[in-house]
Design an enzyme around this catalytic site. Structure first.
Site, PDB file in Angstrom:
ATOM      1  N   ARG A  74       0.821  -1.210   0.000  1.00  0.00           N
ATOM      2  CA  ARG A  74       0.000   0.000   0.000  1.00  0.00           C
ATOM      3  C   ARG A  74       0.862   1.270   0.000  1.00  0.00           C
ATOM      4  O   ARG A  74       0.377   2.352   0.297  1.00  0.00           O
ATOM      5  CB  ARG A  74      -0.950  -0.018   1.193  1.00  0.00           C
ATOM      6  CG  ARG A  74      -2.020  -1.116   1.091  1.00  0.00           C
ATOM      7  CD  ARG A  74      -3.252  -0.778   1.884  1.00  0.00           C
ATOM      8  NE  ARG A  74      -4.267  -1.814   1.827  1.00  0.00           N
ATOM      9  CZ  ARG A  74      -5.220  -1.891   0.894  1.00  0.00           C
ATOM     10  NH1 ARG A  74      -5.268  -0.986  -0.056  1.00  0.00           N
ATOM     11  NH2 ARG A  74      -6.109  -2.850   0.927  1.00  0.00           N
ATOM     12  N   THR A 133     -10.191  -4.507  -8.026  1.00  0.00           N
ATOM     13  CA  THR A 133     -10.556  -4.495  -6.611  1.00  0.00           C
ATOM     14  C   THR A 133     -11.804  -5.356  -6.392  1.00  0.00           C
ATOM     15  O   THR A 133     -12.691  -5.385  -7.253  1.00  0.00           O
ATOM     16  CB  THR A 133     -10.851  -3.091  -6.045  1.00  0.00           C
ATOM     17  OG1 THR A 133     -11.481  -3.225  -4.770  1.00  0.00           O
ATOM     18  CG2 THR A 133     -11.745  -2.244  -6.916  1.00  0.00           C
ATOM     19  N   ILE A 134     -11.838  -6.007  -5.254  1.00  0.00           N
ATOM     20  CA  ILE A 134     -13.046  -6.779  -4.930  1.00  0.00           C
ATOM     21  C   ILE A 134     -14.185  -5.832  -4.548  1.00  0.00           C
ATOM     22  O   ILE A 134     -15.322  -6.253  -4.439  1.00  0.00           O
ATOM     23  CB  ILE A 134     -12.802  -7.782  -3.774  1.00  0.00           C
ATOM     24  CG1 ILE A 134     -12.470  -7.052  -2.468  1.00  0.00           C
ATOM     25  CG2 ILE A 134     -11.734  -8.789  -4.131  1.00  0.00           C
ATOM     26  CD1 ILE A 134     -12.647  -7.929  -1.235  1.00  0.00           C
ATOM     27  N   ASP A 135     -13.860  -4.539  -4.334  1.00  0.00           N
ATOM     28  CA  ASP A 135     -14.886  -3.591  -3.877  1.00  0.00           C
ATOM     29  C   ASP A 135     -15.766  -3.073  -5.016  1.00  0.00           C
ATOM     30  O   ASP A 135     -16.852  -2.551  -4.763  1.00  0.00           O
ATOM     31  CB  ASP A 135     -14.228  -2.386  -3.184  1.00  0.00           C
ATOM     32  CG  ASP A 135     -13.310  -2.804  -2.061  1.00  0.00           C
ATOM     33  OD1 ASP A 135     -13.514  -3.901  -1.514  1.00  0.00           O
ATOM     34  OD2 ASP A 135     -12.380  -2.040  -1.727  1.00  0.00           O
ATOM     35  N   MET A 177     -16.561  -7.499   3.050  1.00  0.00           N
ATOM     36  CA  MET A 177     -15.652  -6.390   2.703  1.00  0.00           C
ATOM     37  C   MET A 177     -16.302  -5.428   1.700  1.00  0.00           C
ATOM     38  O   MET A 177     -17.449  -5.623   1.294  1.00  0.00           O
ATOM     39  CB  MET A 177     -14.355  -6.935   2.133  1.00  0.00           C
ATOM     40  CG  MET A 177     -13.324  -7.289   3.196  1.00  0.00           C
ATOM     41  SD  MET A 177     -11.748  -7.700   2.401  1.00  0.00           S
ATOM     42  CE  MET A 177     -10.687  -7.776   3.828  1.00  0.00           C
ATOM     43  N   HIS A 179     -14.775  -1.906   1.629  1.00  0.00           N
ATOM     44  CA  HIS A 179     -14.258  -0.591   2.021  1.00  0.00           C
ATOM     45  C   HIS A 179     -15.408   0.358   2.290  1.00  0.00           C
ATOM     46  O   HIS A 179     -16.295   0.020   3.054  1.00  0.00           O
ATOM     47  CB  HIS A 179     -13.264  -0.086   0.965  1.00  0.00           C
ATOM     48  CG  HIS A 179     -12.336   0.960   1.511  1.00  0.00           C
ATOM     49  ND1 HIS A 179     -12.011   2.094   0.823  1.00  0.00           N
ATOM     50  CD2 HIS A 179     -11.708   1.053   2.694  1.00  0.00           C
ATOM     51  CE1 HIS A 179     -11.204   2.847   1.549  1.00  0.00           C
ATOM     52  NE2 HIS A 179     -10.996   2.228   2.698  1.00  0.00           N
TER      53      HIS A 179
HETATM   54  O1  F6P Z   1      -9.877  -2.744  -1.216  1.00  0.00           O
HETATM   55  C1  F6P Z   1      -9.914  -4.091  -0.976  1.00  0.00           C
HETATM   56  C2  F6P Z   1     -10.052  -4.369   0.498  1.00  0.00           C
HETATM   57  O2  F6P Z   1     -10.106  -5.773   0.669  1.00  0.00           O
HETATM   58  C3  F6P Z   1     -11.252  -3.702   1.162  1.00  0.00           C
HETATM   59  O3  F6P Z   1     -12.454  -4.372   0.934  1.00  0.00           O
HETATM   60  C4  F6P Z   1     -10.805  -3.710   2.594  1.00  0.00           C
HETATM   61  O4  F6P Z   1     -11.401  -2.638   3.306  1.00  0.00           O
HETATM   62  C5  F6P Z   1      -9.326  -3.495   2.512  1.00  0.00           C
HETATM   63  O5  F6P Z   1      -8.942  -3.883   1.202  1.00  0.00           O
HETATM   64  C6  F6P Z   1      -8.525  -4.288   3.503  1.00  0.00           C
HETATM   65  O6  F6P Z   1      -7.202  -3.922   3.368  1.00  0.00           O
HETATM   66  P1  F6P Z   1      -5.953  -4.672   3.996  1.00  0.00           P
HETATM   67  O7  F6P Z   1      -5.690  -5.900   3.179  1.00  0.00           O
HETATM   68  O8  F6P Z   1      -4.858  -3.689   3.914  1.00  0.00           O
HETATM   69  O9  F6P Z   1      -6.346  -5.048   5.386  1.00  0.00           O
END
Ligand code: F6P
Length: 373
Positions: A74, A133-135, A177, A179
């Site tokens: 990230r 993205t899965i979102d 999930m 986000h």
């Molecule tokens: O953006 C993809 C996602 O899986 C979101 O659904 C979730 O909020 C976030 O990433 C979780 O991030 P990490 O893997 O940094 O915990």
């Protein structure tokens, strides 16, 4: 001269990244005679010059694999942790790009990656982005790969929760999930037949959720499934956040804006785990035994569905065509059944939320789903 292309994957991983890298790499090499270099672990690899040659060997046998062969992080170009310090590595990234004589850089990522890629475009690099993205929350594209796989996983989880909820006559809250967007919870909730769906776009009143469960009990249905998006918010939370967002927009100084951003971040952090609170509240308000399941990163792991593999391959190969055209500063978006080229500046910084008038919400309400409103 043959073009030299750099590629990286950034942000959270998702199924279909390898299928995309394979599609891009194979088409770029075999159809257009390009050389393709992968940078490791997102923007960090570009800042630290960590590369891998994406040759035929590397691109073989990866279509069905989850995760990303390039690794991801990230890190943002202007904020990379180097020896415990957050460093602005934009110049180092530009130097690395030039050192390798790259003609273009392909950034495969979510909403954050679109913003970071735009920063690099503004710094003078030729950039093309591919949305993942899965979102499913990236602006201007109706689809992102990874979503379909996560949807299958979340739906199967809800199916499985049904039988245990029925046996024990329980309420089961399942956190999904997504986000700040509700796409995944909404679609998995509909596909899995959830009785209540809570999404960030529709702030909920917990009393209305409890009442929906009581009504089910009165009609002889002794179990309930509550699909909750991780970003779902109660009416009170939504109003507190709305006030902060408005204050930020009206703030006159950068310092004031930063302070509000810090408060907003703290609020969102505290919000994590809010499904524990919902579970406790529902048990108290309905008197029915209630359990919580958090699906978490299971939704991002493993092999992509056939549909995600097809879409990722299409996106990757189309990207090679775009690079051959030397068309830069764009994201490839899925719109109306076609892949379109949209300006990166139109995408970066905006999130695609669930519109209140989407037919999906109407359909869910049509089969009696309660949204807590
Ligand atoms: O953006 C993809 C996602 O899986 C979101 O659904 C979730 O909020 C976030 O990433 C979780 O991030 P990490 O893997 O940094 O915990």
């Amino acid at each position: 001269m043959a073009q030299h292309i750099g590629v990286l994957t950034a942000g959270g991983d998702c199924p279909g990244l390898n299928a995309t890298i394979r599609g891009l790499g194979k088409a770029a090499r075999e159809q257009f005679g390009m050389r393709v270099t992968g940078f490791l672990n997102g923007f960090r690899g570009l800042a630290l010059d960590q590369t891998v040659d994406l040759d035929d060997q590397m691109l073989s046998g990866i279509l069905t694999n989850g995760g990303t062969i390039l690794g991801t992080s990230r890190d943002k170009p202007h904020k990379i942790n180097i020896g415990g310090k957050q460093m602005d590595m934009t110049d180092a990234i530009c130097d690395c790009y030039r050192k390798h004589h790259l003609d273009a850089l392909v950034c495969i990522g979510g909403g954050g990656t679109q913003k970071n890629a735009r920063r690099l475009m503004d710094a003078g690099l030729n950039v093309v982005t591919l949305p993942k993205t899965i979102d499913n929350d990236i602006w201007l594209t109706e689809r992102t790969f990874g979503f379909d796989t996560a949807l299958e996983i979340a739906t199967e989880a809800i199916d499985r929760l049904h039988s245990t909820a029925t046996s024990h006559e329980r309420v089961i809250v399942v956190e999904i999930m997504g986000h700040r967007a509700g796409w995944l919870a909404l679609e998995a909730g509909i596909a899995g037949g959830a009785d209540v769906i809570l999404i960030p776009e529709i702030p909920y009143d917990i009393e209305k959720v409890a009442e929906a469960i009581r009504q089910r009990t009165l009609s002889g249905k002794r179990f309930s499934i509550i699909a909750v998006a991780e970003g779902a918010m109660s009416v009170e939370d939504a109003s507190a956040i709305g006030t902060m967002v408005e204050a930020k927009a009206a703030a006159e100084s950068k310092k004031e804006r930063q302070e509000i951003s810090t408060r907003l971040r703290a609020y969102h952090k505290e919000h994590l785990g809010h499904t524990i609170r919902i579970t406790e509240q529902l048990e108290q308000l309905t008197g029915q035994e209630t359990r919580l399941t958090i699906l978490g990163h299971l939704q991002r792991g493993g092999t992509p569905t056939a549909s995600d593999r097809v879409f990722a391959t299409w996106l990757g190969t189309e990207c090679a065509r775009v690079l051959d055209d030397k068309h830069y500063g764009i994201m490839l978006a899925y719109q109306g059944g076609k892949i379109k080229r949209v300006p990166l500046e139109d995408v970066a910084g905006t999130v695609r939320l669930v519109p209140h008038d989407t037919p999906l919400i109407t359909a869910a309400r049509g089969v009696g789903v309660c949204f807590g409103d």
